[in-house]
Design an enzyme around this catalytic site. Sequence first.
Site, PDB file in Angstrom:
ATOM      1  N   MET A  16      20.288  -7.385 -28.376  1.00 22.97           N
ATOM      2  CA  MET A  16      18.880  -7.681 -28.167  1.00 22.97           C
ATOM      3  C   MET A  16      18.410  -8.699 -29.192  1.00 22.97           C
ATOM      4  SD  MET A  16      15.813  -7.515 -27.322  1.00 22.97           S
ATOM      5  CE  MET A  16      15.228  -7.315 -29.016  1.00 22.97           C
ATOM      6  N   CYS A  17      17.740  -9.708 -28.693  1.00 22.84           N
ATOM      7  CA  CYS A  17      17.354 -10.795 -29.585  1.00 22.84           C
ATOM      8  C   CYS A  17      15.948 -11.234 -29.235  1.00 22.84           C
ATOM      9  CB  CYS A  17      18.329 -11.956 -29.434  1.00 22.84           C
ATOM     10  SG  CYS A  17      20.077 -11.463 -29.399  1.00 22.84           S
ATOM     11  N   ARG A  18      15.496 -12.222 -29.950  1.00 20.65           N
ATOM     12  CA  ARG A  18      14.237 -12.896 -29.652  1.00 20.65           C
ATOM     13  C   ARG A  18      14.509 -14.384 -29.719  1.00 20.65           C
ATOM     14  NH1 ARG A  18      10.810  -9.413 -27.419  1.00 20.65           N
ATOM     15  NH2 ARG A  18      12.873  -9.228 -26.454  1.00 20.65           N
TER      16      ARG A  18
END
Lengths: 279, 279, 279, 279
Positions: free
Chosen positions: B1-3
């Site tokens: 999970m990243c941004r």
Amino acid sequence: MCRWLAYSGSPLLLDAVLYRPEHSLINQSLRARMGVETTNGDGFGIGWYSTDGDGTPAVFRDTAPAWNNRNLRELASHVRSPLFFAHVRASTGSAVQQTNCHPFRHGRWLWMHNGSIADFHRLQRDLCMAVDPALFSCIEGSTDSEVMFYLAITFGLDQDVPGAVARMAGFVERVGKEHGVPEPLQMTVAVSDGQRVWAFRYSSQGASRSLFYSSRAETVRRLHPDLGYLDEVSDDTRIVVSEPLGDLPGMWNELPEGSCAVIPSGAEPDYFPFLPEPG
Amino acid sequence: MCRWLAYSGSPLLLDAVLYRPEHSLINQSLRARMGVETTNGDGFGIGWYSTDGDGTPAVFRDTAPAWNNRNLRELASHVRSPLFFAHVRASTGSAVQQTNCHPFRHGRWLWMHNGSIADFHRLQRDLCMAVDPALFSCIEGSTDSEVMFYLAITFGLDQDVPGAVARMAGFVERVGKEHGVPEPLQMTVAVSDGQRVWAFRYSSQGASRSLFYSSRAETVRRLHPDLGYLDEVSDDTRIVVSEPLGDLPGMWNELPEGSCAVIPSGAEPDYFPFLPEPG
Amino acid sequence: MCRWLAYSGSPLLLDAVLYRPEHSLINQSLRARMGVETTNGDGFGIGWYSTDGDGTPAVFRDTAPAWNNRNLRELASHVRSPLFFAHVRASTGSAVQQTNCHPFRHGRWLWMHNGSIADFHRLQRDLCMAVDPALFSCIEGSTDSEVMFYLAITFGLDQDVPGAVARMAGFVERVGKEHGVPEPLQMTVAVSDGQRVWAFRYSSQGASRSLFYSSRAETVRRLHPDLGYLDEVSDDTRIVVSEPLGDLPGMWNELPEGSCAVIPSGAEPDYFPFLPEPG
Amino acid sequence: MCRWLAYSGSPLLLDAVLYRPEHSLINQSLRARMGVETTNGDGFGIGWYSTDGDGTPAVFRDTAPAWNNRNLRELASHVRSPLFFAHVRASTGSAVQQTNCHPFRHGRWLWMHNGSIADFHRLQRDLCMAVDPALFSCIEGSTDSEVMFYLAITFGLDQDVPGAVARMAGFVERVGKEHGVPEPLQMTVAVSDGQRVWAFRYSSQGASRSLFYSSRAETVRRLHPDLGYLDEVSDDTRIVVSEPLGDLPGMWNELPEGSCAVIPSGAEPDYFPFLPEPG
């Protein structure tokens, strides 16, 4: 703001307290519950004493977050020790570099700290000037924590640990007041010579960072059968940690404001009052 | 999970969108609001196109957390670009190493991804086998994201971006089903050739990671006067980002499930439907 | 022991002098010819001034070797500057950390050093005590080089560069003698305010590290046609570097012992004598 | 091009062979004498088996140069092992990242390599395709060395070490020839299961990288009294290393071209011929 853990007792794989517990220190590096910050990802360090060896502890420190560090996991699964420190860092501004990671070592001593000296950049020079000139060049990093360590050594850590720490704290408060910083000191500190661990909880404003110590092993065993590793541990095995490693009632005891715990405590009480010694 | 964040418009110091906004991407690296994880501290990367130069974007990637990286802050304060990507990573298990940091680059192309391919370790070989053999050794890291990139290139990214991504997505879903993974794909993806940015939001189960795009500049200017840097930006300046950079109503628009946005959009609508092309 | 390069002249991609020349600085990081060490792999740094911007230089520093650093190669291929520094480090014992990498920056100033202060650990405290107390906490690292920089600032770098450096050198020699270190100082230093570069070559024993400056551009052009990038450079373009970037006779001139070069030199001579000012 | 060392015998502090000898492996990382490169600064790794534990070796790997790594020095001074590997890397182009550092581990196996597969980028895909599909996703890095390891596992390392390595070498040569690479393989390899170490020296062109093994302990003791640590070591203690750790005649024996040494050798000869098995 940081989180730390100190272990003293039966020789143990570091993994057993660093990774396995429900709310382990590594877990606290990613999601601390009681900290000023939930993330403590600005480096970490461990220090451990061997059962053999010359009494000098080993130190492993890195600027990466603890939660994703493979080398830390490797060591934790292969290093066994009767007395070790672990620390996960949340920088309050100073550089993220190995020499700013805890624990700090000098000779047989280990030191780690959670908290800060308010307006440190203004007090730093006067504090460094008070360090024994012969030790000045031992200061490799730029943290308040390391300066506190060398002040404590300067003030007699070798002869009297609580006294030296009290003189260090008193001196920091005096220098703070001289610079118009009324409540300069916020600290939970652990220090060890390889035989015992001293854990201090104190802050100038009387609102210190959280610090807990585990109940005696037999109590823990009764209350916490799921921690398998406790079956073989001796009765004097203790853990001091910024946040409980789990939620089981009765297992963790808060160290009161302004006190110092010594482990193993032997016949002594678990803690006694701590107050700075006016500098 | 990243941004992640993609910017296209008037040349801007990266700092203006990476650090200055209330809920900037760097801030999201430490405390994301809409992510599966609040911390995105397993590395970061930026990629930017120059107004001069040969069209090949520059890439700066590091395994340290973005929030404490001084080099990133230096670059953000001195690099000006009309089109750039930025990504903060939360590893879903693959190694924390530079070659696993986004954005990925091939020729003039940049690619970054938030999400994952379910059970990637089981699908990885079949996916890699489908990559053009001439490109196989370009895969330097071990992420699903990079394999998705080279599959998209293999499937014609140069000729037709939405089509190539649709074929990549369709192929991943086919391989997933062949291995008994019914809903293998979760993705928000940004890709650029230096002229335009394509942003995709899609997941097999129809519950994709968050993705937002900014309203047209004149709207934003009216609604968001505090973002001083917007005064000089052109009307076609747009930002696509995993989470809004601020809370002002009307500034940020959620990209709907199963759609693709292109910026600058010019006279076209802001987005159009996106569906995988059955492999 | 380190190697460094300073460039002043027509705006240039850093790559043109950092990577392309036969014996470039990056090549010197792996196989220096004139250094005490052939390897300079204990970190590196670059600092550059922009043609636009507020006059504050950007700094990019890393503890990895320069020769294998991909981010450095990326920046060198995309950053254009009229005045920049580059440094590859060989530690003489102090920690390998970002805050010990050159160049050092304070306000609009950049500073880098090759050499050392003999027995620095013994002189360090007295030298730090002489730094303006308001600057003390700016010292983030543990190198002699950084302390020399802040001493020079304390001694008036803003008003008179050669004078401030002469007073710094004189003070170091006085403190050295007080501690029984007869020949304490070994230095080649470059310092810049963004307008000009001052390069110093001096050592207490009169046997300084190597330092060379390039001949005027028209001379170089005539002698060195293979360096294509020289075709567009202005006549006042100069390079000062620890070792020549190539072997062509006539291109590189050794800066004599005890002298200071200023670039651009304009109508002035290329260099003038430098002597410490007795503290 | 790299340098490596394998130790098997009486439990020893790693420090005794990694740092103390005149031309130790750490010294070789900075100034190798027989290597293609004098500098091996693109990462390092150690792997060790414990006397207790479950037989899985520990691995510590880092992308920094070995010579300046404080954590390596700490571990070497505190970790005692009867069988360990150490490797210093000089990248031949692949990324400098932890997953490209040796030794590689799979289950109880350790593997390290010096050399290369010529034109690996052209052969890589065919070689990876031959790896057991169940192992494909175990390949985390981008080196030829790691692919060689997983090919050897695929070809039966568990049942027959020399046979599996011979089949791996034969297969690499066959794939090489298919791609017009007549002499694809250059290798000195060490592999261990925790009980024994197999060391191979082979290259397609019959001009392999250097590899040496120590004489039996009683011989060494007689010839090399200065290595104090040898006094307590058992007779079957042996070291295999890319370059001798010292210059004393009679201590080090070159492993001949196309041969394999096994330690402890017990009653067997020190080495036997090794030839690839045509794939």
